[in-house]
Design a protein around this motif. Structure first.
Motif, mmCIF file in Angstrom:
data_model
loop_
_atom_site.group_PDB
_atom_site.id
_atom_site.type_symbol
_atom_site.label_atom_id
_atom_site.label_comp_id
_atom_site.label_asym_id
_atom_site.label_seq_id
_atom_site.Cartn_x
_atom_site.Cartn_y
_atom_site.Cartn_z
ATOM 1 N N ALA A 260 54.313 71.014 50.311
ATOM 2 C CA ALA A 260 55.731 70.860 50.009
ATOM 3 C C ALA A 260 56.532 70.469 51.239
ATOM 4 N N LEU A 261 56.009 70.801 52.417
ATOM 5 C CA LEU A 261 56.626 70.411 53.680
ATOM 6 C C LEU A 261 55.598 69.709 54.545
ATOM 7 N N GLU A 262 56.068 68.788 55.360
ATOM 8 C CA GLU A 262 55.217 68.113 56.335
ATOM 9 C C GLU A 262 55.749 68.401 57.733
ATOM 10 N N ARG A 263 54.848 68.440 58.719
ATOM 11 C CA ARG A 263 55.227 68.754 60.102
ATOM 12 C C ARG A 263 54.922 67.552 60.990
ATOM 13 N N SER A 264 55.913 67.122 61.756
ATOM 14 C CA SER A 264 55.737 65.980 62.646
ATOM 15 C C SER A 264 55.073 66.421 63.938
ATOM 16 N N ASP A 265 54.651 65.447 64.734
ATOM 17 C CA ASP A 265 54.032 65.754 66.023
ATOM 18 C C ASP A 265 55.007 66.465 66.956
ATOM 19 N N GLU A 266 56.305 66.216 66.741
ATOM 20 C CA GLU A 266 57.325 66.849 67.586
ATOM 21 C C GLU A 266 57.664 68.266 67.122
ATOM 22 N N GLY A 267 57.103 68.683 65.990
ATOM 23 C CA GLY A 267 57.334 70.043 65.520
ATOM 24 C C GLY A 267 58.372 70.182 64.434
ATOM 25 N N GLY A 268 59.030 69.087 64.056
ATOM 26 C CA GLY A 268 60.031 69.162 63.001
ATOM 27 C C GLY A 268 59.389 69.137 61.624
ATOM 28 N N TYR A 269 60.078 69.705 60.658
ATOM 29 C CA TYR A 269 59.592 69.750 59.275
ATOM 30 C C TYR A 269 60.438 68.845 58.387
ATOM 31 N N SER A 270 59.789 68.259 57.390
ATOM 32 C CA SER A 270 60.483 67.445 56.391
ATOM 33 C C SER A 270 59.828 67.687 55.041
ATOM 34 N N ILE A 271 60.487 67.245 53.974
ATOM 35 C CA ILE A 271 59.943 67.424 52.625
ATOM 36 C C ILE A 271 58.632 66.650 52.502
ATOM 37 N N GLY A 272 57.627 67.288 51.908
ATOM 38 C CA GLY A 272 56.300 66.698 51.822
ATOM 39 C C GLY A 272 56.080 65.877 50.571
ATOM 40 N N LEU A 273 55.050 65.045 50.609
ATOM 41 C CA LEU A 273 54.737 64.171 49.486
ATOM 42 C C LEU A 273 54.329 64.955 48.249
ATOM 43 N N ARG A 274 53.709 66.121 48.432
ATOM 44 C CA ARG A 274 53.286 66.912 47.268
ATOM 45 C C ARG A 274 54.506 67.316 46.434
ATOM 46 N N LEU A 275 55.587 67.677 47.104
ATOM 47 C CA LEU A 275 56.800 68.054 46.384
ATOM 48 C C LEU A 275 57.420 66.838 45.705
ATOM 49 N N TRP A 276 57.385 65.687 46.379
ATOM 50 C CA TRP A 276 57.907 64.448 45.784
ATOM 51 C C TRP A 276 57.097 64.085 44.546
ATOM 52 N N GLU A 277 55.769 64.209 44.624
ATOM 53 C CA GLU A 277 54.925 63.897 43.475
ATOM 54 C C GLU A 277 55.256 64.803 42.294
ATOM 55 N N THR A 278 55.506 66.057 42.570
ATOM 56 C CA THR A 278 55.867 66.991 41.513
ATOM 57 C C THR A 278 57.208 66.609 40.894
ATOM 58 N N GLY A 279 58.158 66.217 41.745
ATOM 59 C CA GLY A 279 59.479 65.842 41.265
ATOM 60 C C GLY A 279 59.454 64.646 40.341
ATOM 61 N N THR A 280 58.534 63.717 40.563
ATOM 62 C CA THR A 280 58.472 62.523 39.719
ATOM 63 C C THR A 280 58.037 62.837 38.298
ATOM 64 N N LEU A 281 57.531 64.049 38.059
ATOM 65 C CA LEU A 281 57.107 64.439 36.721
ATOM 66 C C LEU A 281 58.268 64.880 35.843
ATOM 67 N N ALA A 282 59.453 65.048 36.415
ATOM 68 C CA ALA A 282 60.609 65.499 35.640
ATOM 69 C C ALA A 282 60.854 64.528 34.491
ATOM 70 N N PRO A 283 60.796 64.994 33.238
ATOM 71 C CA PRO A 283 60.868 64.067 32.097
ATOM 72 C C PRO A 283 62.191 63.339 31.971
ATOM 73 N N ARG A 284 63.281 63.902 32.500
ATOM 74 C CA ARG A 284 64.584 63.243 32.399
ATOM 75 C C ARG A 284 64.752 62.150 33.444
ATOM 76 N N CYS A 285 63.873 62.122 34.433
ATOM 77 C CA CYS A 285 64.077 61.216 35.564
ATOM 78 C C CYS A 285 63.179 60.002 35.544
ATOM 79 N N SER A 286 61.872 60.214 35.595
ATOM 80 C CA SER A 286 60.945 59.122 35.815
ATOM 81 C C SER A 286 61.015 58.012 34.772
ATOM 82 N N PRO A 287 60.899 58.309 33.469
ATOM 83 C CA PRO A 287 60.946 57.207 32.490
ATOM 84 C C PRO A 287 62.256 56.437 32.534
ATOM 85 N N LEU A 288 63.359 57.136 32.638
ATOM 86 C CA LEU A 288 64.661 56.470 32.681
ATOM 87 C C LEU A 288 64.773 55.558 33.888
#
Length: 263
Positions: free
Chosen positions: A59-87
């Motif tokens: 759900a989070l990714e860590r950069s080489d500098e130590g900062g965190y950002s939203i991870g691809l796993r969370l983005w993949e999960t978000g794309t499953l939202a039925p109100r969002c992806s098909p529309l």
């Protein structure tokens, strides 16, 4: 260990994990652990433990500098939202065509409780217009053309909640008085579309039309946002209306096809 104050319920593990994810926004895409602790209101040790769990799951990714950002796993999960992806998938080519024909920013917005959520966009030129900067942006219902369309066709309880305020004044032209907003919503229902001038961005004007399912339910709004100085609603209205109708037809066809597949 930090103990909760007397009379204050301890936040659940889920609440704390959500507060970590909620620390990220458009202006804060990469955060240090200290940033996350401060923005989430969690002790550093608690934030560290939850961040490690979220990082391990993706759900989070860590950069080489130590900062965190939203991870691809969370983005993949978000794309499953039925109100969002098909529309979004259905609307994107139509928005691109609308953008090409108008040279204006084109967007598709749905309602998420008392806010609008931009699902898909096509934006022009070197100036990314505020109301359709990118997918995932929140759009104020009372101060945007797409928001007014969605609010005009929302349940009475939602309209009452928004009209009761407080209504943020983004610009001097923003509707901040409940009765005036109700009049604007009645006009949208009567005319079938919404037009806003210099709100929520003082340099932009917009027009929007509803996207409807086969039974007439409004599920989204298609709009264009253009520079206020060159805004020509008479030219834009038929183009935006045609785009909203095209998206609506795709939704209805998909619904009939799904119904036929399960018959």
């Amino acid at each position: 260990m930090t103990m909760p104050h007397a009379g204050t319920p301890e936040r659940s593990v889920v609440d704390r994990a959500l507060s970590v994810l909620g620390a990220f926004d458009r202006q804060n895409r990469t955060l240090t652990l200290s940033d996350i602790s401060r923005r989430s209101g969690l002790p550093l040790a608690t934030a560290h433990r939850i961040v490690n769990k979220l990082h391990g799951w993706g759900a989070l990714e860590r950069s080489d500098e130590g900062g965190y950002s939203i991870g691809l796993r969370l983005w993949e999960t978000g794309t499953l939202a039925p109100r969002c992806s098909p529309l979004a998938e259905v609307a994107q080519p139509h928005l691109m065509e609308l953008h090409a024909r108008t040279s204006a920013g084109a967007l598709l917005v749905i309602r998420d409780r008392v806010e609008g959520l931009c699902l898909s966009f096509a934006v022009n030129g070197p100036h990314a217009l505020m109301s359709c900067a990118e997918s995932g942006d929140r759009v104020p219902l009372h101060a945007s053309a797409t928001g007014l369309v969605l609010l005009a066709h929302a349940a009475e309880a939602v309209q009452n909640e928004v009209c009761a305020g407080p209504l943020r004044a983004y610009t001097p032209t923003t509707l901040t008085h409940g009765p005036a907003l109700r009049q604007a919503l009645a006009k949208v229902r009567r005319e079938g579309y919404a037009v806003t001038h210099r709100t929520p961005d003082p340099e932009c004007s917009a027009v929007a039309f509803p996207v409807r399912t086969a039974d007439g339910t409004v599920v989204a709004a298609v709009g264009v946002v253009a520079q206020a100085d060159t805004f020509r609603p008479a030219k834009l209205l038929p183009l935006v209306s045609a785009t909203a109708d095209a998206v609506s037809q795709h939704i209805r066809f998909a619904g009939r096809r799904a119904a036929g597949a399960t018959a």
